[in-house]
Design a protein around this motif. Structure first.
Motif, PDB file in Angstrom:
ATOM      1  N   THR A   1      39.043  48.041  42.142  1.00  0.00           N
ATOM      2  CA  THR A   1      39.166  46.579  42.223  1.00  0.00           C
ATOM      3  C   THR A   1      39.479  46.141  43.645  1.00  0.00           C
ATOM      4  O   THR A   1      38.882  45.199  44.173  1.00  0.00           O
ATOM      5  CB  THR A   1      40.270  46.091  41.267  1.00  0.00           C
ATOM      6  OG1 THR A   1      39.909  46.425  39.928  1.00  0.00           O
ATOM      7  CG2 THR A   1      40.452  44.588  41.372  1.00  0.00           C
ATOM      8  N   VAL A   2      40.415  46.831  44.297  1.00  0.00           N
ATOM      9  CA  VAL A   2      40.757  46.505  45.681  1.00  0.00           C
ATOM     10  C   VAL A   2      39.571  46.770  46.605  1.00  0.00           C
ATOM     11  O   VAL A   2      39.323  46.018  47.554  1.00  0.00           O
ATOM     12  CB  VAL A   2      41.992  47.299  46.127  1.00  0.00           C
ATOM     13  CG1 VAL A   2      42.280  47.078  47.612  1.00  0.00           C
ATOM     14  CG2 VAL A   2      43.209  46.896  45.299  1.00  0.00           C
ATOM     15  N   ARG A   3      38.815  47.812  46.319  1.00  0.00           N
ATOM     16  CA  ARG A   3      37.629  48.116  47.124  1.00  0.00           C
ATOM     17  C   ARG A   3      36.630  46.950  47.098  1.00  0.00           C
ATOM     18  O   ARG A   3      35.948  46.683  48.072  1.00  0.00           O
ATOM     19  CB  ARG A   3      36.971  49.393  46.612  1.00  0.00           C
ATOM     20  CG  ARG A   3      35.894  49.984  47.519  1.00  0.00           C
ATOM     21  CD  ARG A   3      35.333  51.270  46.922  1.00  0.00           C
ATOM     22  NE  ARG A   3      36.428  52.174  46.563  1.00  0.00           N
ATOM     23  CZ  ARG A   3      36.533  52.780  45.380  1.00  0.00           C
ATOM     24  NH1 ARG A   3      35.626  52.591  44.435  1.00  0.00           N
ATOM     25  NH2 ARG A   3      37.550  53.590  45.146  1.00  0.00           N
ATOM     26  N   ARG A   4      36.581  46.257  45.965  1.00  0.00           N
ATOM     27  CA  ARG A   4      35.661  45.123  45.807  1.00  0.00           C
ATOM     28  C   ARG A   4      36.289  43.797  46.210  1.00  0.00           C
ATOM     29  O   ARG A   4      35.766  42.723  45.878  1.00  0.00           O
ATOM     30  CB  ARG A   4      35.202  45.028  44.347  1.00  0.00           C
ATOM     31  CG  ARG A   4      34.433  46.240  43.845  1.00  0.00           C
ATOM     32  CD  ARG A   4      33.752  45.911  42.514  1.00  0.00           C
ATOM     33  NE  ARG A   4      34.702  45.439  41.517  1.00  0.00           N
ATOM     34  CZ  ARG A   4      35.369  46.233  40.679  1.00  0.00           C
ATOM     35  NH1 ARG A   4      35.211  47.547  40.751  1.00  0.00           N
ATOM     36  NH2 ARG A   4      36.219  45.729  39.794  1.00  0.00           N
ATOM     37  N   LEU A   5      37.391  43.842  46.924  1.00  0.00           N
ATOM     38  CA  LEU A   5      38.138  42.625  47.267  1.00  0.00           C
ATOM     39  C   LEU A   5      37.260  41.516  47.853  1.00  0.00           C
ATOM     40  O   LEU A   5      37.398  40.342  47.468  1.00  0.00           O
ATOM     41  CB  LEU A   5      39.278  42.978  48.221  1.00  0.00           C
ATOM     42  CG  LEU A   5      40.333  41.901  48.481  1.00  0.00           C
ATOM     43  CD1 LEU A   5      41.018  41.474  47.198  1.00  0.00           C
ATOM     44  CD2 LEU A   5      41.363  42.413  49.482  1.00  0.00           C
ATOM     45  N   PRO A   6      36.316  41.813  48.762  1.00  0.00           N
ATOM     46  CA  PRO A   6      35.511  40.722  49.326  1.00  0.00           C
ATOM     47  C   PRO A   6      34.613  40.014  48.307  1.00  0.00           C
ATOM     48  O   PRO A   6      34.156  38.894  48.556  1.00  0.00           O
ATOM     49  CB  PRO A   6      34.664  41.431  50.397  1.00  0.00           C
ATOM     50  CG  PRO A   6      35.428  42.676  50.732  1.00  0.00           C
ATOM     51  CD  PRO A   6      36.060  43.094  49.448  1.00  0.00           C
ATOM     52  N   THR A   7      34.351  40.652  47.174  1.00  0.00           N
ATOM     53  CA  THR A   7      33.463  40.052  46.168  1.00  0.00           C
ATOM     54  C   THR A   7      34.217  39.253  45.116  1.00  0.00           C
ATOM     55  O   THR A   7      33.588  38.572  44.295  1.00  0.00           O
ATOM     56  CB  THR A   7      32.636  41.141  45.461  1.00  0.00           C
ATOM     57  OG1 THR A   7      33.496  41.914  44.597  1.00  0.00           O
ATOM     58  CG2 THR A   7      31.969  42.061  46.465  1.00  0.00           C
ATOM     59  N   LEU A   8      35.544  39.337  45.103  1.00  0.00           N
ATOM     60  CA  LEU A   8      36.316  38.629  44.097  1.00  0.00           C
ATOM     61  C   LEU A   8      36.349  37.130  44.397  1.00  0.00           C
ATOM     62  O   LEU A   8      36.195  36.706  45.545  1.00  0.00           O
ATOM     63  CB  LEU A   8      37.741  39.187  44.032  1.00  0.00           C
ATOM     64  CG  LEU A   8      37.844  40.686  43.746  1.00  0.00           C
ATOM     65  CD1 LEU A   8      39.308  41.098  43.635  1.00  0.00           C
ATOM     66  CD2 LEU A   8      37.086  41.062  42.485  1.00  0.00           C
ATOM     67  N   ARG A   9      36.564  36.361  43.357  1.00  0.00           N
ATOM     68  CA  ARG A   9      36.514  34.898  43.487  1.00  0.00           C
ATOM     69  C   ARG A   9      37.865  34.283  43.155  1.00  0.00           C
ATOM     70  O   ARG A   9      38.545  34.713  42.221  1.00  0.00           O
ATOM     71  CB  ARG A   9      35.449  34.338  42.540  1.00  0.00           C
ATOM     72  CG  ARG A   9      34.047  34.857  42.825  1.00  0.00           C
ATOM     73  CD  ARG A   9      33.046  34.331  41.826  1.00  0.00           C
ATOM     74  NE  ARG A   9      31.701  34.825  42.098  1.00  0.00           N
ATOM     75  CZ  ARG A   9      30.642  34.541  41.360  1.00  0.00           C
ATOM     76  NH1 ARG A   9      30.769  33.756  40.293  1.00  0.00           N
ATOM     77  NH2 ARG A   9      29.457  35.039  41.670  1.00  0.00           N
ATOM     78  N   GLU A  10      38.223  33.276  43.920  1.00  0.00           N
ATOM     79  CA  GLU A  10      39.470  32.558  43.648  1.00  0.00           C
ATOM     80  C   GLU A  10      39.226  31.441  42.647  1.00  0.00           C
ATOM     81  O   GLU A  10      38.276  30.676  42.762  1.00  0.00           O
ATOM     82  CB  GLU A  10      40.053  31.981  44.942  1.00  0.00           C
ATOM     83  CG  GLU A  10      41.371  31.248  44.702  1.00  0.00           C
ATOM     84  CD  GLU A  10      41.998  30.707  45.980  1.00  0.00           C
ATOM     85  OE1 GLU A  10      42.745  29.709  45.891  1.00  0.00           O
ATOM     86  OE2 GLU A  10      41.743  31.287  47.061  1.00  0.00           O
ATOM     87  N   HIS A  11      40.103  31.375  41.653  1.00  0.00           N
ATOM     88  CA  HIS A  11      40.031  30.320  40.642  1.00  0.00           C
ATOM     89  C   HIS A  11      41.403  29.686  40.471  1.00  0.00           C
ATOM     90  O   HIS A  11      42.434  30.276  40.815  1.00  0.00           O
ATOM     91  CB  HIS A  11      39.576  30.883  39.292  1.00  0.00           C
ATOM     92  CG  HIS A  11      38.147  31.307  39.253  1.00  0.00           C
ATOM     93  ND1 HIS A  11      37.112  30.437  39.055  1.00  0.00           N
ATOM     94  CD2 HIS A  11      37.592  32.528  39.389  1.00  0.00           C
ATOM     95  CE1 HIS A  11      35.965  31.093  39.074  1.00  0.00           C
ATOM     96  NE2 HIS A  11      36.230  32.368  39.279  1.00  0.00           N
ATOM     97  N   ARG A  12      41.398  28.504  39.912  1.00  0.00           N
ATOM     98  CA  ARG A  12      42.627  27.848  39.501  1.00  0.00           C
ATOM     99  C   ARG A  12      42.814  28.089  38.008  1.00  0.00           C
ATOM    100  O   ARG A  12      41.975  27.714  37.199  1.00  0.00           O
ATOM    101  CB  ARG A  12      42.552  26.347  39.776  1.00  0.00           C
ATOM    102  CG  ARG A  12      42.781  25.975  41.222  1.00  0.00           C
ATOM    103  CD  ARG A  12      44.275  25.939  41.522  1.00  0.00           C
ATOM    104  NE  ARG A  12      44.563  25.579  42.903  1.00  0.00           N
ATOM    105  CZ  ARG A  12      45.784  25.388  43.379  1.00  0.00           C
ATOM    106  NH1 ARG A  12      46.819  25.532  42.584  1.00  0.00           N
ATOM    107  NH2 ARG A  12      45.980  25.082  44.634  1.00  0.00           N
TER     108      ARG A  12
ATOM    109  N   PRO B   1      33.453  38.380  39.381  1.00  0.00           N
ATOM    110  CA  PRO B   1      32.423  37.346  39.340  1.00  0.00           C
ATOM    111  C   PRO B   1      31.974  36.971  37.933  1.00  0.00           C
ATOM    112  O   PRO B   1      31.424  35.880  37.730  1.00  0.00           O
ATOM    113  CB  PRO B   1      31.269  37.959  40.142  1.00  0.00           C
ATOM    114  CG  PRO B   1      31.530  39.431  40.138  1.00  0.00           C
ATOM    115  CD  PRO B   1      33.008  39.596  40.077  1.00  0.00           C
ATOM    116  N   ASP B   2      32.201  37.836  36.951  1.00  0.00           N
ATOM    117  CA  ASP B   2      31.776  37.564  35.576  1.00  0.00           C
ATOM    118  C   ASP B   2      32.959  37.620  34.618  1.00  0.00           C
ATOM    119  O   ASP B   2      32.866  38.194  33.529  1.00  0.00           O
ATOM    120  CB  ASP B   2      30.703  38.566  35.145  1.00  0.00           C
ATOM    121  CG  ASP B   2      29.461  38.504  36.021  1.00  0.00           C
ATOM    122  OD1 ASP B   2      28.939  37.392  36.212  1.00  0.00           O
ATOM    123  OD2 ASP B   2      29.037  39.568  36.513  1.00  0.00           O
ATOM    124  N   ALA B   3      34.049  37.006  34.992  1.00  0.00           N
ATOM    125  CA  ALA B   3      35.262  37.047  34.183  1.00  0.00           C
ATOM    126  C   ALA B   3      35.051  36.315  32.860  1.00  0.00           C
ATOM    127  O   ALA B   3      34.698  35.129  32.848  1.00  0.00           O
ATOM    128  CB  ALA B   3      36.419  36.420  34.942  1.00  0.00           C
TER     129      ALA B   3
END
Length: 306
Positions: A107-118, A298-300
């Motif tokens: 998960t940390v390896r993919r950090l740049p691909t994660l998305r911020e949400h409220r 990205p597909d939560a």
């Protein structure tokens, strides 16, 4: 990265799963050029205090079970810190619903691909226990059969991972016979004999029980699912079907949505939030919309589309 990075880890969650993954997580952060402060949390209150001390500009990584992640979420919602949940517990339901995967280093390896949400935050208050002063949560508040199963599952000495709740559920079938509940949702009252009531934010608990499969963390409301009446056999059928999220059509299963909930019973049932006992009924639950900044995949499944 200029912001402060706090890595909370629970040494005991999941039989030490978080502690075992810690080295790989730190290495992945270093590969991104991120220096982090590691704190081994002594309790949920300790974790929340550390998040508050980190300040509003912090990135908080919570490596532990759903209880630790919920405690970090409540504090991060207060300060404005950004939260990244990491799988380090037995069930890891929040991580699953946030589309983050069960390998925390990956998960940390993919950090740049994660998305911020409220994200919304559910808020529960009881008359006793750790929720007496109010407690935030991301997952599910459960009481009745669910709470008894949780308690009996936690008493199992074997390391069964997500099957712990299933074992507790089997034992609860022989020990719990229901309760008379009074539930109020935004002023609408429902009372009667029931087996369980669950009030959900992201909708999953117990290592994969999709008790409220359509729940979302960004819709400004919470969802309640209850089983009213019926036999022990129906309880078993409903909960087994809930692993696939196909139980809502069963006779006696009722659901509703709202922003303010009041729940009481004719006996002092324990209240469980994301696997942790937080108090005893009666309880008051409300939603605090969009108060938490959180990173998701990205597909939560728990994030609304559009």
């Amino acid at each position: 990265m200029s912001r402060r990075v706090l890595l909370l880890v629970s040494p005991v969650s999941g039989g030490g799963r978080g502690e075992r993954a810690l080295g790989a997580v730190v290495a992945e952060l270093a590969a991104h050029g991120i220096r982090t402060h590691v704190h081994r949390s002594e309790s949920l209150a300790d974790a929340a205090a550390r998040v508050r001390a980190a300040g509003p500009d912090a990135l908080v990584l919570a490596l532990g079970g759903d209880g630790l992640i919920g405690a970090a979420a409540g504090a991060a919602a207060e300060t404005g810190a950004l939260l990244l949940p990491l799988a380090g517990g037995r069930g890891n339901d929040t991580v699953r619903r946030f589309g983050l995967g069960l390998d925390p280093a990956a998960t940390v390896r993919r950090l740049p691909t994660l998305r911020e949400h409220r994200s919304d935050l559910a808020w529960i208050t009881t008359n006793d226990g750790v929720a007496a002063r109010g407690l935030g949560y991301l997952g599910v508040c459960a009481t009745g059969f669910d709470g008894v199963a949780n308690e009996l599952g936690n008493a199992v000495r074997w390391k069964l991972g997500p099957f712990t709740y299933l074992v507790g559920g089997v034992r609860a079938l022989f020990q719990f016979r229901g309760a008379h509940y009074t539930l109020t949702v935004d002023g609408r009252e429902r009372s009667g004999r029931g087996w369980f009531v669950a009030i959900a934010n992201h909708g999953q608990y117990g290592g994969g029980i999709r008790i409220s499969p359509h729940s979302r963390i960004d819709d400004g409301q919470l969802d309640v699912v209850g089983l009213w009446g019926g036999s022990v056999a129906r309880v078993a059928a409903v909960l087994l079907s809930a692993y696939r999220g196909v139980h809502l059509g069963f006779r006696g299963v009722e659901s509703d949505s709202g922003r303010e909930f009041q729940l009481s019973a004719d006996q002092p049932l324990g209240v469980y939030v994301d696997g942790e006992r937080v108090g005893t009924l009666p309880a008051s639950i409300t939603v605090r919309p969009a108060v938490l900044r959180v990173l998701t995949g990205p597909d939560a499944p728990a994030v609304g589309q559009g």
